[in-house]
Design a protein around this motif. Structure first.
Motif, PDB file in Angstrom:
ATOM      1  N   SER A 275       4.513  -8.271   4.762  1.00  0.00           N
ATOM      2  CA  SER A 275       3.271  -8.323   4.395  1.00  0.00           C
ATOM      3  C   SER A 275       3.085  -9.205   4.179  1.00  0.00           C
ATOM      4  CB  SER A 275       3.422  -7.387   2.701  1.00  0.00           C
ATOM      5  OG  SER A 275       3.994  -6.388   2.200  1.00  0.00           O
TER       6      SER A 275
ATOM      7  N   SER B 252       4.210   0.790  -1.647  1.00  0.00           N
ATOM      8  CA  SER B 252       3.214   0.784  -0.520  1.00  0.00           C
ATOM      9  C   SER B 252       3.131   1.693   0.872  1.00  0.00           C
ATOM     10  CB  SER B 252       4.743  -0.064   0.715  1.00  0.00           C
ATOM     11  OG  SER B 252       5.992   1.236   1.296  1.00  0.00           O
TER      12      SER B 252
ATOM     13  N   SER C 123       1.098  -8.698  -2.784  1.00  0.00           N
ATOM     14  CA  SER C 123       1.968  -8.413  -1.845  1.00  0.00           C
ATOM     15  C   SER C 123       2.402  -9.686  -1.018  1.00  0.00           C
ATOM     16  CB  SER C 123       0.839  -7.487  -1.114  1.00  0.00           C
ATOM     17  OG  SER C 123       0.697  -6.254  -2.699  1.00  0.00           O
TER      18      SER C 123
ATOM     19  N   SER D  46       2.564  -4.578  -0.161  1.00  0.00           N
ATOM     20  CA  SER D  46       2.876  -4.084  -1.336  1.00  0.00           C
ATOM     21  C   SER D  46       3.942  -4.683  -1.969  1.00  0.00           C
ATOM     22  CB  SER D  46       3.431  -1.935  -1.364  1.00  0.00           C
ATOM     23  OG  SER D  46       3.543  -2.258  -2.810  1.00  0.00           O
TER      24      SER D  46
ATOM     25  N   GLN E 189       8.273  -1.135  -2.328  1.00  0.00           N
ATOM     26  CA  GLN E 189       8.291  -0.498  -0.874  1.00  0.00           C
ATOM     27  C   GLN E 189       8.097   0.690  -1.824  1.00  0.00           C
ATOM     28  OE1 GLN E 189      12.085  -0.039   0.628  1.00  0.00           O
ATOM     29  NE2 GLN E 189      11.240  -0.014   2.589  1.00  0.00           N
TER      30      GLN E 189
ATOM     31  N   ILE F 232       1.908   2.155   6.501  1.00  0.00           N
ATOM     32  CA  ILE F 232       3.170   1.385   5.350  1.00  0.00           C
ATOM     33  C   ILE F 232       1.285   0.178   5.239  1.00  0.00           C
ATOM     34  CG2 ILE F 232       4.033  -0.553   5.027  1.00  0.00           C
ATOM     35  CD1 ILE F 232       5.044   3.257   4.440  1.00  0.00           C
TER      36      ILE F 232
END
Length: 313
Positions: free
Chosen positions: A243, A219, A249, A213, A216, A210
């Motif tokens: 994040s 991501s 992001s 982003s 989701q 992950i």
């Protein structure tokens, strides 16, 4: 899969083509109110309610409205008579179709959206677009009961769970506040230099890697082999994370839907007390709401992230 042209299953008809600014907008509760469907991709295409004009017959109910321009190929089932604006077509089934079958075709039609744009409209080609034949519709859809109350009961149950937590968003001044580090244990992710990222999930050992982003759904940076990464960097489904980098992001927070490994610009938040899924989702929203405090040059990292204040739910 057997594909047929739209015109094989539907009559393709241009709508009544009325200008909204020449109609009288009224309340939905007005005795003569009728939906006005435009080329929108929101609210089932309904952009207003207008007063019905006796001399103008509306488009018939149980037809599919299709935007020929604007939000091209936005397709919706219209269950009531309706007026429509320019470049709006409706599809009238040539054979009997249930509501669930018509909804299936709304989705099938919308999936052709990528073929068009504002400068390439669908006006001339709609009738010849390929869609699945009616014999190809899965039985699960054909047999699904839209009137079944199971879904309504599930919604009511979920609504009862989240309503009390959601109330916090509008009444935060009534709650005590603590910092993120007081509520959560914080864990940093794993740098990309320490993992081998693969583009596809080729086997059962590969789990998502992950990255930051805005969404989701975007991501996922790829997949890493769970056998090759430290187990303290592997987190289960239902884990809250945020994040900590990226101009577009940073600060966005989500709850994972599957086991994953975060990268070094993602911080995992493990509650110090047991939290329900609903409470984790509420905290994801509350953390994201702090996004205005940061920028690409002022990242929510280290003490800046730890010191974010959150209401105690």
């Amino acid at each position: 899969m057997k594909l047929v042209r739209v015109k094989d299953l539907f009559d393709v008809i241009y709508g009544v083509n009325l200008d909204l600014n020449k109609l009288e907008e009224v309340s939905v509760n007005s005795p003569k109110a009728i939906p006005y469907v435009g080329r929108s991709e929101k609210q089932n295409g309904v952009t207003a309610f207008v007063e019905r004009i006796d001399e103008i017959s509306p488009n018939p109910p149980m037809t599919i409205s299709v935007a020929g321009g604007g939000s091209v190929m936005s397709s919706f089932l219209q269950e009531f008579p309706y007026y429509s604006g320019r470049d709006l077509f409706y599809l009238k089934p040539k054979v009997a179709m249930s509501k669930q079958v018509l909804l299936y075709y709304c989705t099938a039609l919308t999936m052709n959206k990528f073929k068009f744009s504002y400068g390439r409209q669908v006006n001339r080609t709609l009738a010849d677009l390929l869609i699945p034949d009616i014999t190809e519709i899965p039985q699960e859809i054909v047999n699904y009961s839209i009137d079944d109350t199971t879904g309504i009961r599930q919604f009511e149950s979920l609504n009862n769970k989240v309503s009390s937590i959601g109330d916090v968003l509008g009444h935060q001044d009534e709650y005590d506040f603590k910092t993120i580090q007081d509520i959560f244990h914080m864990h940093n992710g794993l740098a990309s230099s320490n993992v081998l990222v693969q583009p596809e999930k080729a086997n059962e050992f590969l789990i998502p890697y992950i990255r930051p982003s805005k969404w989701q759904s975007t991501s996922y940076a790829g997949y890493v082999d769970i056998r090759t990464v430290p187990q303290n960097k592997v987190f289960p489904a239902g884990t809250l994370y945020v994040s900590t980098d990226g101009a577009g992001s940073h600060t966005y927070s989500y709850v994972s839907i599957e086991t994953f490994v975060p990268n070094s610009n993602v911080t995992v938040l493990i509650p110090k007390q047991d939290f329900s899924l609903e409470k984790k989702l509420a905290y994801a929203t509350l953390i994201t709401a702090n996004r205005f405090k940061f920028s690409y040059g002022r990242k929510p990292k280290g003490n800046k992230l730890k010191s974010i204040l959150l209401p105690v739910l």
